[in-house]
Design a protein around this motif. Structure first.
Motif, PDB file in Angstrom:
ATOM      1  N   GLY A 149       0.793  -1.218   0.000  1.00 52.47           N
ATOM      2  CA  GLY A 149       0.000   0.000   0.000  1.00 52.47           C
ATOM      3  C   GLY A 149       0.824   1.266   0.000  1.00 52.47           C
ATOM      4  O   GLY A 149       0.419   2.273   0.593  1.00 52.47           O
ATOM      5  N   GLY A 150       1.990   1.229  -0.625  1.00 53.44           N
ATOM      6  CA  GLY A 150       2.848   2.405  -0.683  1.00 53.44           C
ATOM      7  C   GLY A 150       3.703   2.618   0.552  1.00 53.44           C
ATOM      8  O   GLY A 150       4.442   3.597   0.622  1.00 53.44           O
ATOM      9  N   ALA A 151       3.654   1.731   1.546  1.00 56.91           N
ATOM     10  CA  ALA A 151       4.450   1.857   2.769  1.00 56.91           C
ATOM     11  C   ALA A 151       5.161   0.533   3.031  1.00 56.91           C
ATOM     12  O   ALA A 151       4.731  -0.527   2.557  1.00 56.91           O
ATOM     13  N   HIS A 152       6.248   0.599   3.799  1.00 63.04           N
ATOM     14  CA  HIS A 152       7.021  -0.628   4.034  1.00 63.04           C
ATOM     15  C   HIS A 152       7.456  -0.795   5.479  1.00 63.04           C
ATOM     16  O   HIS A 152       8.321  -1.613   5.762  1.00 63.04           O
ATOM     17  N   ARG A 153       6.878  -0.041   6.410  1.00 61.05           N
ATOM     18  CA  ARG A 153       7.171  -0.247   7.831  1.00 61.05           C
ATOM     19  C   ARG A 153       5.886  -0.489   8.632  1.00 61.05           C
ATOM     20  O   ARG A 153       5.737  -1.520   9.279  1.00 61.05           O
ATOM     21  N   ILE A 154       4.958   0.452   8.570  1.00 66.94           N
ATOM     22  CA  ILE A 154       3.742   0.361   9.375  1.00 66.94           C
ATOM     23  C   ILE A 154       2.887  -0.856   9.005  1.00 66.94           C
ATOM     24  O   ILE A 154       2.327  -1.506   9.906  1.00 66.94           O
ATOM     25  N   PRO A 155       2.733  -1.226   7.709  1.00 69.15           N
ATOM     26  CA  PRO A 155       1.965  -2.445   7.423  1.00 69.15           C
ATOM     27  C   PRO A 155       2.527  -3.700   8.093  1.00 69.15           C
ATOM     28  O   PRO A 155       1.770  -4.566   8.552  1.00 69.15           O
ATOM     29  N   TYR A 156       3.850  -3.790   8.166  1.00 69.98           N
ATOM     30  CA  TYR A 156       4.452  -4.951   8.822  1.00 69.98           C
ATOM     31  C   TYR A 156       4.234  -4.913  10.335  1.00 69.98           C
ATOM     32  O   TYR A 156       4.106  -5.967  10.975  1.00 69.98           O
ATOM     33  N   ILE A 157       4.207  -3.721  10.916  1.00 65.14           N
ATOM     34  CA  ILE A 157       3.875  -3.608  12.340  1.00 65.14           C
ATOM     35  C   ILE A 157       2.465  -4.138  12.591  1.00 65.14           C
ATOM     36  O   ILE A 157       2.219  -4.886  13.541  1.00 65.14           O
ATOM     37  N   CYS A 158       1.536  -3.757  11.719  1.00 60.38           N
ATOM     38  CA  CYS A 158       0.144  -4.216  11.864  1.00 60.38           C
ATOM     39  C   CYS A 158       0.037  -5.734  11.718  1.00 60.38           C
ATOM     40  O   CYS A 158      -0.693  -6.393  12.485  1.00 60.38           O
ATOM     41  N   ILE A 159       0.750  -6.297  10.756  1.00 64.18           N
ATOM     42  CA  ILE A 159       0.704  -7.758  10.559  1.00 64.18           C
ATOM     43  C   ILE A 159       1.246  -8.483  11.789  1.00 64.18           C
ATOM     44  O   ILE A 159       0.668  -9.464  12.277  1.00 64.18           O
ATOM     45  N   GLY A 160       2.362  -7.999  12.329  1.00 63.68           N
ATOM     46  CA  GLY A 160       2.939  -8.642  13.506  1.00 63.68           C
ATOM     47  C   GLY A 160       2.048  -8.550  14.725  1.00 63.68           C
ATOM     48  O   GLY A 160       1.891  -9.521  15.481  1.00 63.68           O
ATOM     49  N   VAL A 161       1.420  -7.394  14.930  1.00 62.42           N
ATOM     50  CA  VAL A 161       0.515  -7.243  16.082  1.00 62.42           C
ATOM     51  C   VAL A 161      -0.700  -8.148  15.928  1.00 62.42           C
ATOM     52  O   VAL A 161      -1.176  -8.746  16.899  1.00 62.42           O
ATOM     53  N   LEU A 162      -1.216  -8.280  14.708  1.00 60.19           N
ATOM     54  CA  LEU A 162      -2.371  -9.145  14.469  1.00 60.19           C
ATOM     55  C   LEU A 162      -2.054 -10.609  14.797  1.00 60.19           C
ATOM     56  O   LEU A 162      -2.878 -11.316  15.403  1.00 60.19           O
ATOM     57  N   LEU A 163      -0.857 -11.072  14.432  1.00 58.45           N
ATOM     58  CA  LEU A 163      -0.465 -12.445  14.763  1.00 58.45           C
ATOM     59  C   LEU A 163      -0.393 -12.657  16.274  1.00 58.45           C
ATOM     60  O   LEU A 163      -0.791 -13.716  16.789  1.00 58.45           O
ATOM     61  N   GLN A 164       0.064 -11.652  16.994  1.00 59.07           N
ATOM     62  CA  GLN A 164       0.127 -11.774  18.449  1.00 59.07           C
ATOM     63  C   GLN A 164      -1.275 -11.800  19.066  1.00 59.07           C
ATOM     64  O   GLN A 164      -1.531 -12.538  20.029  1.00 59.07           O
ATOM     65  N   VAL A 165      -2.179 -10.992  18.513  1.00 58.02           N
ATOM     66  CA  VAL A 165      -3.555 -11.004  19.016  1.00 58.02           C
ATOM     67  C   VAL A 165      -4.174 -12.385  18.842  1.00 58.02           C
ATOM     68  O   VAL A 165      -4.850 -12.918  19.748  1.00 58.02           O
ATOM     69  N   LEU A 166      -3.938 -13.005  17.697  1.00 59.52           N
ATOM     70  CA  LEU A 166      -4.504 -14.334  17.433  1.00 59.52           C
ATOM     71  C   LEU A 166      -3.941 -15.387  18.390  1.00 59.52           C
ATOM     72  O   LEU A 166      -4.677 -16.247  18.894  1.00 59.52           O
ATOM     73  N   SER A 167      -2.638 -15.331  18.656  1.00 62.11           N
ATOM     74  CA  SER A 167      -2.020 -16.366  19.503  1.00 62.11           C
ATOM     75  C   SER A 167      -2.434 -16.230  20.961  1.00 62.11           C
ATOM     76  O   SER A 167      -2.896 -17.197  21.590  1.00 62.11           O
ATOM     77  N   TRP A 168      -2.300 -15.014  21.540  1.00 64.61           N
ATOM     78  CA  TRP A 168      -2.653 -14.844  22.949  1.00 64.61           C
ATOM     79  C   TRP A 168      -4.162 -14.926  23.149  1.00 64.61           C
ATOM     80  O   TRP A 168      -4.631 -15.397  24.194  1.00 64.61           O
ATOM     81  N   GLY A 169      -4.944 -14.470  22.159  1.00 63.70           N
ATOM     82  CA  GLY A 169      -6.388 -14.611  22.266  1.00 63.70           C
ATOM     83  C   GLY A 169      -6.829 -16.066  22.264  1.00 63.70           C
ATOM     84  O   GLY A 169      -7.777 -16.439  22.961  1.00 63.70           O
ATOM     85  N   GLN A 170      -6.142 -16.902  21.494  1.00 58.50           N
ATOM     86  CA  GLN A 170      -6.466 -18.327  21.474  1.00 58.50           C
ATOM     87  C   GLN A 170      -6.163 -18.975  22.823  1.00 58.50           C
ATOM     88  O   GLN A 170      -6.934 -19.798  23.315  1.00 58.50           O
ATOM     89  N   LEU A 171      -5.034 -18.596  23.448  1.00 60.25           N
ATOM     90  CA  LEU A 171      -4.712 -19.139  24.770  1.00 60.25           C
ATOM     91  C   LEU A 171      -5.700 -18.670  25.820  1.00 60.25           C
ATOM     92  O   LEU A 171      -5.972 -19.388  26.798  1.00 60.25           O
ATOM     93  N   ALA A 172      -6.268 -17.457  25.630  1.00 56.24           N
ATOM     94  CA  ALA A 172      -7.196 -16.918  26.618  1.00 56.24           C
ATOM     95  C   ALA A 172      -8.599 -17.486  26.457  1.00 56.24           C
ATOM     96  O   ALA A 172      -9.288 -17.756  27.459  1.00 56.24           O
ATOM     97  N   LEU A 173      -9.053 -17.701  25.224  1.00 61.40           N
ATOM     98  CA  LEU A 173     -10.439 -18.079  24.974  1.00 61.40           C
ATOM     99  C   LEU A 173     -10.659 -19.579  24.843  1.00 61.40           C
ATOM    100  O   LEU A 173     -11.777 -20.057  25.017  1.00 61.40           O
ATOM    101  N   PHE A 174      -9.599 -20.319  24.521  1.00 62.89           N
ATOM    102  CA  PHE A 174      -9.734 -21.775  24.340  1.00 62.89           C
ATOM    103  C   PHE A 174      -8.829 -22.482  25.354  1.00 62.89           C
ATOM    104  O   PHE A 174      -7.609 -22.523  25.177  1.00 62.89           O
ATOM    105  N   PRO A 175      -9.382 -23.033  26.443  1.00 65.09           N
ATOM    106  CA  PRO A 175      -8.549 -23.667  27.484  1.00 65.09           C
ATOM    107  C   PRO A 175      -7.739 -24.853  26.969  1.00 65.09           C
ATOM    108  O   PRO A 175      -6.673 -25.154  27.510  1.00 65.09           O
ATOM    109  N   VAL A 176      -8.228 -25.538  25.928  1.00 62.03           N
ATOM    110  CA  VAL A 176      -7.526 -26.723  25.423  1.00 62.03           C
ATOM    111  C   VAL A 176      -6.148 -26.334  24.889  1.00 62.03           C
ATOM    112  O   VAL A 176      -5.189 -27.107  24.974  1.00 62.03           O
ATOM    113  N   ALA A 177      -6.029 -25.110  24.342  1.00 61.34           N
ATOM    114  CA  ALA A 177      -4.761 -24.681  23.754  1.00 61.34           C
ATOM    115  C   ALA A 177      -3.657 -24.580  24.793  1.00 61.34           C
ATOM    116  O   ALA A 177      -2.476 -24.761  24.470  1.00 61.34           O
TER     117      ALA A 177
END
Length: 543
Positions: A149-177
């Protein structure tokens, strides 16, 4: 035929609004003469309109000054706005990065008490989870070469934060994980992959911004935000661990990551004054060629002695010291029965010390020769490892210091000094980084440091297994600590690889821009050549 606009007979150059009296009289007389020349010429030739306009010298100079002031104010306001957005974006990012100790403290207690992992397995899981950090050079090369999207730093920050949200959210919401070790390892690997992408993009962003605006030492402020997040994370972690289950702590951190994601999505690299790719989206071939070029530039940058020698020293000084953090943690919790809040508060004190050391370095210690500073820090780091020996041998009890107080004050000192030792090298390599390699070089440094830490952790696991350190037998733990101490002194033998001088802070050049030089020419008035120029045009018209 075109004659020069500036006369060689009687030019008047005005460079300021204050004019001496004798020059003021001459300028008034010359201006009056020039106007009379134009009136007489226009009276004789009413059909020809003069194209050269004469300005009052004083008025012309004032207009130039006003335009310069407006341009400066506009540039300063835009720069201040971008700088504030930069501080907000990266300050929050590094603060959240330091706050990662909050869920990790809960995860360590969950693995030690709920999953009943022995010290070697616990440390093996911790170090194996850091393997995605080794891939940081790949993420750095991608952020340098591939624009989104014409940028090469902030989009990667967003992608990395999204991956962290998915991982820690899975540990919080699904006890089996969190109950099965393979699923837990998958979440940890996903979380650290996102953290690696985010850290690479943030490091490259502050390096590129510092080079663009000639600001040296932004890494010090990043360390301050990192330490501030670590202070609050450990402080709240020790308290919430007693009151709440680990899943709730994972959920709190997921919400915090979501806030960081929203802030990152609202930011723009264009407002930061960074280069923006305006061309079309490159094809696969051009992207691959760009990646190969970035890789070649990275290899050339690393091969320089000014970068290769200090990088080799810092990596070797970390890799050769075996880390016994898992064994020390289990000894404190299982044998000494220390409260989780005490361990959390010991990390808080360590982060406070790190914050203080960073402030002192930023204001005073930059003037100290780098080799001397690193040598002193390495000696202090090796000596601080012996504090664990005093706790294991109960030397503190013999002098009247309880285990809780001793662990609270000195347990995190060695880790703090190990973190602070990286700061001068980060500032040095950010200053020496070539243009266009900000993401590649900073990510290579982070990856090399992470790989050395992983090797140090595996080396500690092997040493603990060789010495027979287990959950019910810590008799050989003092021998392992002594080996740590001796290994930490070995890098002093080749400290000549560290440069003597520290990076010099660049200063902004206050020279005039092209626009300012252009507006200054408003106060420059010509008289002598105009009549000849007009006469030549008149003769050409008659022909």
């Amino acid at each position: 035929m075109i004659y020069p606009v500036i006369s060689t007979k009687n030019p008047i150059f005005l460079t300021g609004s204050k004019i001496p009296r004798n020059q003021e009289r001459c300028s008034k007389l010359s201006s009056f003469q020039s106007r009379s020349i134009f009136r007489s010429f226009h009276h004789q030739n009413p059909g020809i309109k003069p194209k050269t306009q004469f300005l009052n010298p004083v008025i012309g100079t004032n207009l130039g000054e006003v335009s310069v002031r407006k341009g400066k104010k506009k540039k300063e306001s835009l720069w201040q706005q971008g700088f504030q957005e930069m501080l907000g974006l990266c300050g929050l990012g590094y603060w959240v990065q330091g706050f990662r100790c909050f869920p990790w403290l809960a995860l360590n207690f969950h693995m030690a008490y709920n999953l009943n992992l022995n010290p070697s397995t616990l440390q093996l899981v911790q170090n194996s989870g850091n393997l995605p950090m080794v891939a940081k050079p790949l993420f750095g090369i991608l952020s340098d070469a591939l624009y989104i999207g014409g940028a090469h730093r902030i989009p990667y920050i967003c992608i990395g934060v999204l991956l962290q949200v998915l991982s820690w959210g899975q540990l919080a919401l699904f006890p089996v994980a969190g109950q099965a070790l393979p699923a837990l390892m998958a979440c940890v690997l996903l979380s650290n992959t996102g953290a690696a992408v985010t850290e690479v993009a943030k490091d490259a962003l502050i390096t590129e911004y510092g080079q663009k605006h000639l600001i040296t030492g932004l890494q010090s402020y990043a360390f301050m935000a990192l330490a501030a997040g670590g202070i609050l994370g450990n402080l709240l972690g020790g308290y919430f661990l007693v009151k709440l289950p680990p899943r709730m702590m994972f959920l709190i951190f997921s919400v915090l990551l979501s806030i960081q994601l929203l802030v990152s999505l609202s930011a723009s690299e264009e407002c930061l004054g960074l280069a923006r790719s305006l061309g079309p989206v490159p094809t696969g071939q051009s992207v691959s060629e760009n990646i190969r070029k970035q890789l070649s530039d990275l290899m050339i940058a690393i091969s320089e002695d000014s970068i290769f020698r200090p990088l080799t020293w810092i990596v070797a000084s970390i890799a050769m010291v075996p880390i016994l953090s898992g064994s020390i943690f289990c000894y404190q919790t299982q044998c000494l029965h220390l409260n989780p809040s005490v361990i959390g508060m010991s990390r808080v004190i360590g982060q406070l010390i790190l914050l203080s050391l960073t402030v002192l370095y930023n204001h005073y210690w930059k003037q100290i020769p780098m080799r001397k500073l690193i040598g002193v820090v390495q000696i202090l780091y090796a000596s601080s490892l012996l504090l664990d020996l005093a706790l294991v041998r109960e030397i503190n009890l013999s002098i009247g210091i309880p285990n809780e107080v001793f662990a609270l004050c000195f347990s995190g000192l060695a880790e703090t000094l190990a973190q602070f030792k990286i700061l001068p090298f980060s500032v040095l390599l950010a200053t020496l980084c070539p243009r266009g390699c900000e993401g590649s070089l900073t990510s290579f440094l982070a990856s090399a440091l992470c790989l050395s830490s992983i090797f140090s952790g595996f080396w500690g696991v092997g040493l603990a297994a060789m010495l027979g350190i287990r959950s019910n037998d810590y008799s050989n733990l003092p021998v392992g600590i002594l080996i740590q101490f001796l290994a930490a002194l070995l890098p002093l033998g080749w400290i000549h690889h560290v440069p003597m001088s520290q990076p010099v802070e660049k200063k902004r050049k206050k020279g005039m821009s092209k626009r300012n030089r252009k507006t200054r020419r408003i106060g420059r008035v010509v008289v002598g050549s105009v009549f000849a120029y007009r006469r030549e045009r008149e003769s050409d018209a008659q022909k």
